[in-house]
Design an enzyme around this catalytic site. Structure first.
Site, mmCIF file in Angstrom:
data_model
loop_
_atom_site.group_PDB
_atom_site.id
_atom_site.type_symbol
_atom_site.label_atom_id
_atom_site.label_comp_id
_atom_site.label_asym_id
_atom_site.label_seq_id
_atom_site.Cartn_x
_atom_site.Cartn_y
_atom_site.Cartn_z
ATOM 1 N N SER A 197 0.821 -1.187 0.000
ATOM 2 C CA SER A 197 0.000 0.000 0.000
ATOM 3 C C SER A 197 0.868 1.255 0.000
ATOM 4 O O SER A 197 1.691 1.445 -0.880
ATOM 5 C CB SER A 197 -0.917 -0.058 1.226
ATOM 6 O OG SER A 197 -1.973 0.831 1.095
ATOM 7 N N ASP B 95 -8.752 -4.196 -6.186
ATOM 8 C CA ASP B 95 -8.254 -3.616 -4.934
ATOM 9 C C ASP B 95 -9.044 -2.345 -4.629
ATOM 10 O O ASP B 95 -9.132 -1.452 -5.464
ATOM 11 C CB ASP B 95 -6.767 -3.291 -5.084
ATOM 12 C CG ASP B 95 -6.095 -2.935 -3.768
ATOM 13 O OD1 ASP B 95 -6.669 -2.130 -3.001
ATOM 14 O OD2 ASP B 95 -4.987 -3.435 -3.512
ATOM 15 N N HIS C 50 -7.233 -6.000 -0.745
ATOM 16 C CA HIS C 50 -6.128 -5.053 -0.811
ATOM 17 C C HIS C 50 -4.802 -5.791 -0.676
ATOM 18 O O HIS C 50 -4.552 -6.450 0.321
ATOM 19 C CB HIS C 50 -6.286 -4.032 0.318
ATOM 20 C CG HIS C 50 -5.262 -2.953 0.320
ATOM 21 N ND1 HIS C 50 -4.764 -2.380 -0.833
ATOM 22 C CD2 HIS C 50 -4.623 -2.320 1.344
ATOM 23 C CE1 HIS C 50 -3.879 -1.452 -0.516
ATOM 24 N NE2 HIS C 50 -3.778 -1.409 0.790
#
Length: 546
Positions: free
Chosen positions: A256, A487, A515
């Site tokens: 991320s 995602d 994710h």
């Protein structure tokens, strides 16, 4: 921009500002995603184009590229690079801890230090040691130390842990590294309940007041540090840590927001870049408003996947079998509007389930399809039994609020980094109102709340020092960029964009939900990344897994 919560975000009182929070839900006690409605947008979306059009800012970013630093270490930084960690036990079996110093201000190294907390678990063998493998779970604001001690250091594939020392450093301003603090527990409870879908001037003023109070608290707590928690400075800290560990090159797995951190490192130090895996990637060339808008669309994509799955289950409270995702979204939005008028009890004295808390809880569950059953149960309790406790649990997990009402500094650090890295998405409430149609088009369910959540950096006490830019990292070894097609926090297009920007980028695609991808159930993804980490064999660009 869990989560990692993902892209850059803006810390707000509800989910709307999230850069993309951490990756592996099992490493957290609860779902970690964007950051709450206010916080959600804040976590992933920390920057937006302020004062100029999104188009013109994006065009400028396409021309600007991150410039590598000189290969030689400046004399003023030599003492930092010469440090030797004093490792000690830290109460977690198998792990050692140490503190490493970095300059508070790289432009003025004599102006003082920031103390960085570091942990490691040494390679267990068998096999030749490959060096250190640094990991970062995202945020910004996620504790890398908490992540490696609770998950990566014991849950990464055994063959990886056998060959690498598993290492994590909490970024400056985060967790154990001189954490930024803004509000106490009761004040954060008030903040997270703030209405992030204002219907009139009074509610808009209340939201602005909440942002100002939050920002003023952060400014009062760390007036000097708040000016020096940018991603670029944290990337430079990682190079000092690399040297202190005795590694010639940095090996790194970032999820991320951690992908933005890892890519920034590669752009600044391409010749010291080892094996980098950037999972759930962000696009550094986008201005914040564009990041926020695309992340909003990403959450809508994830919600539609949830909606299709939900109506196939007998206990779905949002529609029967065959109900369209559009109608499921309308049913959820109608529920949110009821909560806006009349919150429901949760069994927690003084804490009812508001629209903002419920929205955060739903968004939190979008990060991991493994949370969908829990979300169905929580929605059923709230919608049919007038019991909001289940959604409150999801929301509290997202905010990292414990049973005693204490919050981690995740949301504080998230805002501090995001608001420094990029100019604010919006400068005024009127600008938000003007953008509502495109945000609500991107997500009829979440668009309004996420747009308002992106206003928080407008009131930040420190001006942004960063701008959108491309990262090319010319001369770096192959860098594996991982994107998941559905995602919610870091849309797949971002991974495509980052892989194309990086001169040595290799795009690895996971066709699935949730994710990030590594360690989440795809044997194809795991085998491919393990081969790269262990043998240095990157995947063919464009490889796809399911």
């Amino acid at each position: 921009m869990d989560t990692r919560r993902t892209p850059r975000t803006v810390s707000s009182p509800g989910p709307a500002a999230s850069r993309s929070r951490g990756a592996h839900r099992r490493a957290r006690s609860g779902a970690r995603t964007a950051a709450g409605l206010l916080a959600t947008a804040a976590l992933l979306v920390s920057a937006c184009s302020s004062g100029s059009s999104t188009t013109s800012t994006a065009s400028a970013a396409q021309e600007a590229a991150l410039v590598a630093l000189p290969r030689s270490t400046p004399a003023a930084l030599s003492p930092y690079y010469a440090q030797k960690p004093a490792w000690r036990g830290c109460g977690v079996p198998g792990f050692q801890c140490a503190t490493i110093k970095a300059p508070l201000d790289y432009a003025k190294p004599s102006a003082g230090d920031v103390r960085l907390a570091v942990t490691r678990k040494k390679a267990t063998g068998p096999g030749e040691r490959l060096g250190s493998l640094l990991v970062n779970p995202g945020g910004p604001g996620g504790s890398a130390i908490g992540y490696v001690q609770a998950y990566a250091g014991i849950g990464y594939p055994a063959e990886v842990r056998a060959r690498y020392d598993m290492v994590a450093v909490d970024p400056r301003g985060v967790a154990r590294s001189e954490p930024v603090e803004c509000l106490d527990g009761p004040a954060m409870d008030t903040y997270t309940r703030t209405d992030t879908t204002p219907d009139d001037v009074r509610e808009t003023d209340g939201l602005v007041k909440a942002y100002r109070t939050f920002a003023e608290g952060c400014g009062a707590d760390a007036p000097r540090l708040l000016r020096h928690v940018s991603t670029a400075e944290t990337a430079r800290d990682m190079d000092i840590v690399r040297a202190a560990l005795g590694d010639e090159k940095l090996n790194f797995v970032g999820a991320s927001y951690g992908t933005f951190l890892g890519a920034t490192y590669a752009g600044l130090f391409p010749n010291r870049t080892g094996r980098l895996v950037l999972d759930g990637a962000m696009d550094p060339s986008l201005p914040a408003r564009r990041l926020n808008l695309e992340q909003t669309a990403g959450f809508e994509t994830a919600f539609r996947s949830f909606a299709r799955d939900c109506v196939r289950q007998a206990d779905c409270p949002l529609g029967a079998k065959g109900t369209s995702p559009e109608q499921v979204g309308k049913n959820l939005k109608a529920f949110f509007e009821k909560l806006d008028a009349r919150p429901v009890p949760t069994g927690d004295t003084g804490r009812s389930l508001t629209e903002s808390l419920a929205t955060t809880g739903v968004i939190a569950a979008m990060y991991d399809e493994g949370s969908w059953e829990q979300l169905r149960e929580a929605l059923t309790s709230a919608m049919k039994e007038n019991d909001g406790s289940g959604l409150l649990i999801l929301s509290d997990g997202y905010y990292e609020r414990d049973a005693d009402g204490r919050y981690s500094n995740l949301m504080f650090a998230n805002a501090a980094v995001n608001c420094l890295d990029l100019p604010p998405s919006f400068d005024t409430p009127d600008e938000v109102r003007g953008a509502l149609p495109e945000f609500e088009k991107a997500s009829p369910v979440f668009g309004k709340g996420l747009a308002w959540a992106a206003l928080n950096c407008a009131y930040w006490p420190v001006g942004a020092t960063g701008e959108p830019h491309r990262i090319e990292a010319k001369g770096a070894a192959p860098i594996v960029v991982v994107g998941t097609t559905r995602d919610p926090a870091t849309p797949y297009r971002w991974a495509q964009a980052l892989a194309s920007q990086l001169s040595s980028g290799r795009l690895l695609t996971y066709d699935g939900d949730g994710h990030t991808a590594y360690g989440r159930g795809s044997s194809c993804i795991d085998r491919t990344i393990n081969a790269y980490l262990l043998r240095g064999t990157p995947p063919k660009n464009g490889k796809r897994c399911s």
